[in-house]
Design a protein around this motif. Structure first.
Motif, mmCIF file in Angstrom:
data_model
loop_
_atom_site.group_PDB
_atom_site.id
_atom_site.type_symbol
_atom_site.label_atom_id
_atom_site.label_comp_id
_atom_site.label_asym_id
_atom_site.label_seq_id
_atom_site.Cartn_x
_atom_site.Cartn_y
_atom_site.Cartn_z
ATOM 1 N N PRO A 274 113.616 13.527 61.358
ATOM 2 C CA PRO A 274 113.270 14.535 62.372
ATOM 3 C C PRO A 274 114.445 14.889 63.289
ATOM 4 O O PRO A 274 114.518 16.001 63.816
ATOM 5 C CB PRO A 274 112.140 13.869 63.164
ATOM 6 C CG PRO A 274 111.607 12.810 62.269
ATOM 7 C CD PRO A 274 112.748 12.342 61.430
ATOM 8 N N CYS B 39 113.053 13.268 67.940
ATOM 9 C CA CYS B 39 113.425 11.867 68.103
ATOM 10 C C CYS B 39 114.261 11.678 69.363
ATOM 11 O O CYS B 39 115.306 12.326 69.527
ATOM 12 C CB CYS B 39 114.213 11.397 66.876
ATOM 13 S SG CYS B 39 114.773 9.702 67.041
ATOM 14 N N SER C 253 120.642 11.845 58.317
ATOM 15 C CA SER C 253 120.035 11.171 59.464
ATOM 16 C C SER C 253 120.715 11.696 60.732
ATOM 17 O O SER C 253 121.917 11.968 60.723
ATOM 18 C CB SER C 253 120.244 9.654 59.385
ATOM 19 O OG SER C 253 119.655 9.125 58.209
ATOM 20 N N SER D 30 119.510 5.651 59.937
ATOM 21 C CA SER D 30 119.217 5.771 58.495
ATOM 22 C C SER D 30 117.804 6.172 58.121
ATOM 23 O O SER D 30 117.405 5.980 56.968
ATOM 24 C CB SER D 30 119.563 4.464 57.761
ATOM 25 O OG SER D 30 120.816 3.995 58.149
ATOM 26 N N ALA E 225 111.587 8.069 65.493
ATOM 27 C CA ALA E 225 110.546 9.090 65.321
ATOM 28 C C ALA E 225 109.931 9.095 63.937
ATOM 29 O O ALA E 225 108.952 9.788 63.709
ATOM 30 C CB ALA E 225 111.131 10.463 65.615
ATOM 31 N N THR E 226 110.508 8.382 62.970
ATOM 32 C CA THR E 226 109.943 8.480 61.630
ATOM 33 C C THR E 226 108.946 7.365 61.369
ATOM 34 O O THR E 226 108.940 6.363 62.030
ATOM 35 C CB THR E 226 111.042 8.397 60.552
ATOM 36 O OG1 THR E 226 111.839 7.265 60.794
ATOM 37 C CG2 THR E 226 111.877 9.636 60.565
#
Ligand code: SF4
Length: 316
Positions: free
Chosen positions: A145, A150, A184, A189, A315-316
């Motif tokens: 994101p 993020c 990223s 990562s 955020a992921t």
């Protein structure tokens, strides 16, 4: 095993190797039919049909030579799917009675199709904007994101993913198969840049007394026999030059690879990441704000670049 392998381009390093049925029958990874032919030269991007259905069928339909299976990829650009598209995908699944999988490239794969269902599937996907050709191919860039949502992002990774896709379209390289680009927005990562053929992670650069968005480029990461091989550092770039750098590497790969040669083998044969990076060094130039003000603004942003890292979970 055979069915699964069809959606893994350049996966000769998959545990157990390529199944003998596939070796014997000459199976091809997703969307690469017609590419890297017996003469072993280049990618026949220009031979793709201009008819929208045929083009989709050439790039997004996967036929298993080993067992005659038919699968097709619904393209979720940048991994985005709306609630309404999800409802439509469920309806398509019920209509066709197909299996559905989510791919590692953030697309939706319909499996167990019959040949006579393909035109219906295309029409349904076209109606919801998911029949664009190029899924699972070079232009299908995966990004975390990033600074969109993020709080610990450095750069707009999704903005760069979009810009790379557009650059590849412009240069006729969008449908090169067997190469994966991952991005990223920081070193964490989440975009899996470390395991991609071409990886980028966001990093602040400084020039002319100002901060600019930048990226570290890595080359040659891949999933090997039960272990990940991290990409090697190639060079650092201002964000605005990253799309051209990615396109240059893909053009070289497309023009120089042997038939069916995976990216990392081509890279090794070409001298490795540092050697390939020598052909990109002219892109690591940062113009002054007067010469090129856009270098000081990240993709999809309007104000000057600044790293505003807040306290947050990823955020992921
Ligand atoms: S923390 Fe994860 S999601 Fe956030 S920018 Fe970094 S890599 Fe992307």
């Amino acid at each position: 095993m055979i069915k699964i392998r069809h959606t893994l381009p350049a996966s000769s390093t998959w545990p157990g190797g390529i199944p003998p049925e596939v070796v014997a029958a000459g199976d091809a990874p997703a969307g690469t039919a017609g590419e890297a032919t017996a003469v072993g030269q280049g990618v026949s991007v220009t031979l793709r049909s201009s008819d929208p259905y045929t083009r989709w069928e050439q790039t997004s339909v996967i036929r298993g030579a080993g067992n005659g299976s038919v699968s097709a990829v619904a393209y979720a650009a940048l991994g985005d799917i709306t609630a309404s598209q999800f409802a439509s995908l469920a309806s398509i699944q019920r209509e066709l009675g197909a299996d559905v999988r989510l791919s590692n490239r953030q697309n939706v794969v319909f499996r167990g199709l019959r040949e006579d269902q393909l035109t219906t599937l295309y029409a349904r996907l076209e109606a919801i904007g998911m029949a664009r050709p190029g899924a699972e191919m070079a232009r299908d860039v995966v990004a975390c994101p990033g600074a969109d949502t993020c709080n610990i992002a450095v750069t707009q990774s999704r903005g760069l993913a979009k810009a790379i896709g557009e650059q590849l379209e412009e240069e006729g390289l969008a449908e090169v198969g067997g190469v994966r680009i991952n991005i990223s927005g920081c070193t964490n990562s989440c975009g899996q840049h470390h395991a991609a053929d071409i990886g980028f992670f966001g990093a602040e650069r400084r020039a002319n007394g100002r901060a600019i968005p930048g990226y570290q480029m890595l080359l040659g990461g891949f999933v090997g026999d039960e272990q990940i091989h991290f990409g090697q550092k190639a060079l650092r770039l201002p964000a605005r030059n990253a799309p051209v750098a990615a396109a240059r590497v893909i053009r070289r790969f497309a023009e120089e690879r042997k038939a069916g040669e995976p990216f990392q083998e081509w890279l090794n044969r070409s001298g490795g990441a540092a050697k390939v990076a020598e052909g990109l060094k002219d892109l690591d130039l940062i113009p002054t704000p007067d010469e090129a003000p856009d270098f000081y603004v990240d993709f999809d942003e309007t104000s000057p670049f600044a790293v505003n890292v807040a306290e947050s979970e990823c955020a992921t």
